[in-house]
Design a protein around this motif. Sequence first.
Motif, mmCIF file in Angstrom:
data_model
loop_
_atom_site.group_PDB
_atom_site.id
_atom_site.type_symbol
_atom_site.label_atom_id
_atom_site.label_comp_id
_atom_site.label_asym_id
_atom_site.label_seq_id
_atom_site.Cartn_x
_atom_site.Cartn_y
_atom_site.Cartn_z
ATOM 1 N N GLY A 1 3.615 5.960 -5.411
ATOM 2 C CA GLY A 1 3.773 5.877 -6.862
ATOM 3 C C GLY A 1 5.096 5.265 -7.269
ATOM 4 O O GLY A 1 5.640 5.584 -8.333
ATOM 5 N N ASP B 1 2.330 1.798 -3.460
ATOM 6 C CA ASP B 1 1.282 2.372 -4.315
ATOM 7 C C ASP B 1 1.096 3.851 -4.039
ATOM 8 O O ASP B 1 1.068 4.669 -4.956
ATOM 9 C CB ASP B 1 -0.067 1.684 -4.025
ATOM 10 C CG ASP B 1 -0.292 0.493 -4.918
ATOM 11 O OD1 ASP B 1 0.593 0.224 -5.766
ATOM 12 O OD2 ASP B 1 -1.344 -0.170 -4.764
ATOM 13 N N GLN C 1 7.694 2.129 -8.352
ATOM 14 C CA GLN C 1 7.599 0.942 -9.201
ATOM 15 C C GLN C 1 8.131 -0.301 -8.490
ATOM 16 O O GLN C 1 7.684 -1.404 -8.741
ATOM 17 C CB GLN C 1 8.399 1.123 -10.505
ATOM 18 C CG GLN C 1 8.052 2.374 -11.296
ATOM 19 C CD GLN C 1 6.584 2.417 -11.678
ATOM 20 O OE1 GLN C 1 6.022 1.420 -12.130
ATOM 21 N NE2 GLN C 1 5.958 3.568 -11.466
ATOM 22 N N ALA D 1 0.834 -1.203 0.000
ATOM 23 C CA ALA D 1 0.000 0.000 0.000
ATOM 24 C C ALA D 1 0.871 1.257 0.000
ATOM 25 O O ALA D 1 0.574 2.239 -0.692
ATOM 26 C CB ALA D 1 -0.933 -0.008 1.213
ATOM 27 N N THR E 1 9.287 -2.598 -5.100
ATOM 28 C CA THR E 1 9.002 -2.853 -3.688
ATOM 29 C C THR E 1 10.312 -3.004 -2.929
ATOM 30 O O THR E 1 11.183 -3.758 -3.354
ATOM 31 C CB THR E 1 8.169 -4.144 -3.562
ATOM 32 O OG1 THR E 1 6.963 -3.949 -4.311
ATOM 33 C CG2 THR E 1 7.808 -4.439 -2.118
#
Length: 270
Positions: A44, A41, A46, A38, A48
Amino acid sequence: MKVVKDEYTGMTDTDHQRDERTEELGRRLAAVHRRIAAAVDAAGRQETPDLVVVTKFHPAADVRRLYSCGVRHVGENRDQEARGKAAEVADLAEAGLEWHFIGQLQSNKAKYVVRYASTVHSVDRFSLVEALSSAMDREQGRRREAGERMRPPMDCLIQVDLDDRAAADRPAGIGSRGGAHPDEVSALAAAISQAEGLRLRGVMAVAPVGLDPVPAFDLLQQISGAVSAAHPGATWISAGMSQDLEQAVAAGATHLRIGTDVLGPRPDVG
Ligand SMILES: *Cc1c(COP(=O)(O)O)cnc(C)c1O
């Protein structure tokens, strides 16, 4: 899958998957992965960040359980504890588990840390750069003589002290001591990049105890920019703990160090 018996609990890996503690760890881990997703996201981003699960104060059996849940990076902040645990589950290192050293490190402990850790997040002074580099040299020599496989270079992060309060005004807590002053980072980066056996990877910080982590992590991101401009491979940013992982992800963290939210409360802070 190879059946490995846990020397403490006598359980096999399959038993572990049914063990309640493993289920609890799996649930907590999944919740942390959802929080990270989350945050990625919301920012923004790309990519992790990698999760380093901080297992300090928890037994080696939990490291084994975490491994069975897919964890491949664990973090420890005290050499003696880490060394013991790494030895207890040495088979997991062969199977891809990496140990990250994340705490204040005394130079005389470097010789132990090079035996089990892939990464030191807390390089904060020149004497430690030297100690780690010569410990690596001796460790590789020992392995060569013993006919063992050479280890990869030690991945090193510079721990930055982001707290501008005087030492006496800082509340006690994780990261309240240690870390290089921001002005020292570029010289330390140069020293690590030239040190035999060490690989400069980037920077690390703990948000100052009791202060807003946002400006601190923003400063860390700026410092990281300067380090990676001078040393193109050194792009890692190790930041973010259970309390502030979202802020760390927003500030570009590539490695999160999460203990409590995966393992539950510790008997003490450290
Ligand atoms: C203990 C520790 C962590 C993990 O903290 P939690 O709040 O338990 O997630 C992260 N970084 C360092 C340096 C630590 O010592």
